[in-house]
Write a protein that holds these residues in place. Structure first.
Motif, PDB file in Angstrom:
ATOM      1  N   LEU A 267       0.824  -1.203   0.000  1.00 43.55           N
ATOM      2  CA  LEU A 267       0.000   0.000   0.000  1.00 43.55           C
ATOM      3  C   LEU A 267       0.859   1.255   0.000  1.00 43.55           C
ATOM      4  CD1 LEU A 267      -2.807  -1.025   2.520  1.00 43.55           C
ATOM      5  CD2 LEU A 267      -3.026  -0.775   0.045  1.00 43.55           C
ATOM      6  N   LEU A 268       1.933   1.216   0.798  1.00 42.51           N
ATOM      7  CA  LEU A 268       2.848   2.356   0.844  1.00 42.51           C
ATOM      8  C   LEU A 268       3.483   2.582  -0.528  1.00 42.51           C
ATOM      9  CD1 LEU A 268       4.489   4.508   2.348  1.00 42.51           C
ATOM     10  CD2 LEU A 268       6.144   2.720   2.921  1.00 42.51           C
ATOM     11  N   ALA A 269       3.948   1.500  -1.157  1.00 42.06           N
ATOM     12  CA  ALA A 269       4.624   1.626  -2.445  1.00 42.06           C
ATOM     13  C   ALA A 269       3.704   2.190  -3.519  1.00 42.06           C
ATOM     14  CB  ALA A 269       5.162   0.255  -2.871  1.00 42.06           C
ATOM     15  N   LEU A 270       2.478   1.687  -3.596  1.00 42.03           N
ATOM     16  CA  LEU A 270       1.545   2.145  -4.619  1.00 42.03           C
ATOM     17  C   LEU A 270       1.048   3.562  -4.359  1.00 42.03           C
ATOM     18  CD1 LEU A 270      -0.552  -1.122  -5.135  1.00 42.03           C
ATOM     19  CD2 LEU A 270       1.194  -0.175  -6.657  1.00 42.03           C
ATOM     20  N   SER A 271       1.194   4.044  -3.138  1.00 40.78           N
ATOM     21  CA  SER A 271       0.740   5.397  -2.795  1.00 40.78           C
ATOM     22  C   SER A 271       1.834   6.445  -2.968  1.00 40.78           C
ATOM     23  CB  SER A 271       0.241   5.434  -1.345  1.00 40.78           C
ATOM     24  OG  SER A 271      -0.834   4.540  -1.160  1.00 40.78           O
ATOM     25  N   ILE A 272       3.073   6.015  -3.162  1.00 44.46           N
ATOM     26  CA  ILE A 272       4.193   6.962  -3.234  1.00 44.46           C
ATOM     27  C   ILE A 272       4.000   8.018  -4.322  1.00 44.46           C
ATOM     28  CG2 ILE A 272       6.629   7.142  -3.913  1.00 44.46           C
ATOM     29  CD1 ILE A 272       7.192   4.690  -2.209  1.00 44.46           C
ATOM     30  N   PRO A 273       3.618   7.650  -5.559  1.00 41.58           N
ATOM     31  CA  PRO A 273       3.508   8.688  -6.596  1.00 41.58           C
ATOM     32  C   PRO A 273       2.499   9.784  -6.260  1.00 41.58           C
ATOM     33  CG  PRO A 273       3.553   6.517  -7.588  1.00 41.58           C
ATOM     34  CD  PRO A 273       3.403   6.304  -6.114  1.00 41.58           C
ATOM     35  N   VAL A 274       1.322   9.393  -5.783  1.00 41.30           N
ATOM     36  CA  VAL A 274       0.317  10.406  -5.442  1.00 41.30           C
ATOM     37  C   VAL A 274       0.779  11.258  -4.259  1.00 41.30           C
ATOM     38  CG1 VAL A 274      -2.042  10.771  -4.646  1.00 41.30           C
ATOM     39  CG2 VAL A 274      -1.567   9.038  -6.376  1.00 41.30           C
ATOM     40  N   ALA A 275       1.411  10.600  -3.262  1.00 43.36           N
ATOM     41  CA  ALA A 275       1.906  11.350  -2.110  1.00 43.36           C
ATOM     42  C   ALA A 275       3.008  12.327  -2.509  1.00 43.36           C
ATOM     43  CB  ALA A 275       2.429  10.381  -1.051  1.00 43.36           C
ATOM     44  N   ALA A 276       3.705  12.038  -3.609  1.00 47.33           N
ATOM     45  CA  ALA A 276       4.799  12.901  -4.048  1.00 47.33           C
ATOM     46  C   ALA A 276       4.314  14.128  -4.805  1.00 47.33           C
ATOM     47  CB  ALA A 276       5.762  12.100  -4.928  1.00 47.33           C
ATOM     48  N   ILE A 277       3.073  14.121  -5.260  1.00 45.75           N
ATOM     49  CA  ILE A 277       2.585  15.220  -6.102  1.00 45.75           C
ATOM     50  C   ILE A 277       2.694  16.588  -5.416  1.00 45.75           C
ATOM     51  CG2 ILE A 277       0.513  16.192  -7.184  1.00 45.75           C
ATOM     52  CD1 ILE A 277      -0.257  13.370  -8.016  1.00 45.75           C
ATOM     53  N   PRO A 278       2.250  16.752  -4.163  1.00 43.87           N
ATOM     54  CA  PRO A 278       2.352  18.085  -3.557  1.00 43.87           C
ATOM     55  C   PRO A 278       3.785  18.592  -3.435  1.00 43.87           C
ATOM     56  CG  PRO A 278       0.874  16.679  -2.297  1.00 43.87           C
ATOM     57  CD  PRO A 278       1.577  15.791  -3.269  1.00 43.87           C
ATOM     58  N   PHE A 279       4.733  17.674  -3.244  1.00 40.76           N
ATOM     59  CA  PHE A 279       6.125  18.091  -3.076  1.00 40.76           C
ATOM     60  C   PHE A 279       6.808  18.324  -4.424  1.00 40.76           C
ATOM     61  CE2 PHE A 279       4.858  15.312   0.422  1.00 40.76           C
ATOM     62  CZ  PHE A 279       5.072  16.148   1.510  1.00 40.76           C
TER      63      PHE A 279
END
Length: 418
Positions: A267-279
């Motif tokens: 779950l963490l791995a698949l969420s990394i791209p979206v979590a990276a968008i704001p940064f």
């Protein structure tokens, strides 16, 4: 509605007393607030999903409940009465033009090809649509104790497919229309992965998709600006976040590939791209903000005038300018289209004149000559006719989209003519 159906099915089979009326009431209360927020589509969209589901299990009473209807009416009716008293034809406009007309005709100018949402929807829920594609076989294999397709799975499949077909058939198409479908994707994957002790269907599909997408972002980072209609500042800000987001996608995809049997890490791995968008997109968002915001325009006008000067839009309406100026502005307009309101374009005549901030398109010329009070004129940088007429005033500021002149006034004009 789903929980109301489940309780009604459970009470019918087990002889229980719960029949889901509380959940039905909560559903209609939610729809009521949805109507206040978004209009009649808030009624139609949920019912498109729950009616076929309830028909399948013969539980229409989980949708139809007198008390729930009364609660819905208590929320919606006061607003409808207030608006109808002030604008008698608004209800007809909302139901006929904005709802039926938007679905069946192209008069509102938001058409798109038949495959529009078939391209938008998979992109809107990445990488989970890739996971779902890989988990399709496991999805349809989930059965209840009687060998039928699991009710949760059926409900979520209806939640995705029926609105998708509806919006595809609609003449009005916008990317954000698919947002109500995204929660169903998440819930459907959760249902498929529930109680999985070893391996999660579709996980490696998602990882491969992320890797491919990331490599595209990195490799085409300098090409992407030419594919997107944007001003030079926004275009120049695209490559950097594209590279960062691409690297995050590749990293997340690789991690998901090796972690496909460990749920938390997956779950963490698949969420990394979206979590990276704001940064990754801070510089891009700032460039887009500068392009769309009227803050620079407002600051220049404030510095050049006092707080009482009128703001007059010459065939333009910068949406955030009244916000930053803390007051309304007058708009000289031919058809009201500058305000991007379909209702106003159809009723612009009745909103021109005393008591309303809309004027006929040539009114600003008279205001420039007579100018009974200090006024600032805002025009499009591409409007050569208006700019030539306004050059008798001081130039306040020029932005990518707008130009402001003024302030005018009887004393200012007298000095200019002298």
């Amino acid at each position: 509605f789903y929980l109301a159906t489940e309780e009604r099915i459970g009470s019918g089979r087990a002889g229980g007393v719960g029949k889901g009326e509380g959940w039905t009431a909560l559903a209609w209360v939610s729809i009521g607030f949805g109507v206040l927020t978004k209009g009649p589509i808030a009624i139609l969209l949920p019912l498109l999903v729950v009616v076929p589901f309830a028909l399948r299990y013969r539980t229409l009473r989980s949708i139809v409940d007198p008390i729930a209807f009364l609660l819905f009416a208590a929320i919606v009716t006061p607003w409808l009465l207030a608006v109808s008293l002030r604008i008698p034809d608004f209800l007809e406009y909302a139901l006929i033009t904005e709802t039926a007309g938007r679905f069946s005709t192209s008069e509102l100018g938001r058409t798109g090809p038949i495959w529009y949402f078939l391209a938008i929807f998979p992109a809107a829920a990445l990488p989970w649509t890739l996971v779902l594609a890989g988990a399709g076989r496991s999805c349809v294999r989930q059965r209840d104790s009687e060998g039928h397709l699991d009710r949760r799975i059926l409900f979520l499949l209806l939640w995705i497919t029926v609105p998708l077909v509806f919006f595809t058939l609609s003449q009005s198409k916008r990317p954000q229309y698919v947002l109500p479908l995204v929660p169903a994707v998440a819930l459907l994957i959760s249902a498929i992965w529930q109680n999985r002790a070893n391996g999660f269907p579709g996980a490696r599909w998602g990882s491969i998709g992320l890797i491919v997408l990331g490599l595209f972002f990195v490799g085409a980072s300098k090409l992407i600006p030419s594919l997107v209609p944007a001003n030079p500042e926004v275009a120049a800000a695209i490559p950097e976040p594209a590279v960062i987001l691409g690297a995050a996608s590749v990293g997340g995809g690789v991690l998901a590939w090796f972690a496909h049997r460990r749920l938390e890490l997956l779950l963490l791995a698949l969420s990394i791209p979206v979590a990276a968008i704001p940064f990754s997109s801070r510089s891009l968002m700032k460039a887009i903000g500068n392009d769309r915001s009227a803050e620079v325009l407002a600051d220049a006008i404030t510095a050049a005038t006092d707080s009482g000067a009128r703001i007059i839009g010459v065939g333009v309406y910068p949406p955030s300018l009244p916000f930053y100026m803390r007051r309304t502005m007058i708009v000289a307009t031919a058809d009201g289209s500058e305000l991007t309101s379909n209702y106003l374009t159809r009723h612009v005549r009745q909103y021109r004149g005393f008591g309303f901030p809309l004027r006929r398109i040539d009114w600003w010329q008279e205001a420039l000559i007579t100018c009974p009070e200090p006024s600032v004129f805002v025009a499009s940088v591409e409007d050569a006719v208006a700019r030539e007429a306004l050059e008798r005033l001081n130039l306040i500021v020029v932005t990518d989209k707008y130009v402001a002149y003024g302030p005018c006034g009887l004393e200012t004009l007298a000095q200019t003519e002298h």
